[in-house]
Design an enzyme around this catalytic site. Sequence first.
Site: not given
Length: 157
Positions: A17, A23, A29, A31, A81, A84, A86, A109
């Site tokens: 992504g 970072k 996430t 992607n 995106e 998870i 975990h 938003k």
Amino acid sequence: AAMRHLPYFCRGEVVKGFGRGSKELGIPTANFSEQVVESFPSDISTGIYYGWACVGNGDVHKMVLSIGWNPFYKNIKKSVETHIIHTFKEDFYGEILSIVITGYIRPEKNFDSIEALISAIQEDIEEAKRQLDLPEHLKLKEDNFFHLPEGKIVNNH
């Protein structure tokens, strides 16, 4: 329109992504490719959702999902995106991610600061955890959708 398509089952390869989740936000996430994003119902509302996710044939975990343009970052391409809930030891680019979206939290938003964005995401994660413990959502964790037959061709690839 947010709820009409739920639960929504989706599977696709994890691609690189924008590299911001881990970072900048400390919230990694996964992607989906553009093809997978384009396969989502066009009238599904943008916003924050929750549900279940599974990488390859691994365990099924709670997740929070963002569908949209990420107003804070002013994306021009819609993205999907998945965060998870975990901790994974390593990246899983190229793996197949299977998700079931079971509920809707809030619309997209913009935020005044990155701190406000992170704080909202943390609240979304807590809300997702609470919702996913409810029986109607918990039962989808066991769905056969998450069991990929060995060697099965996925999404025509």
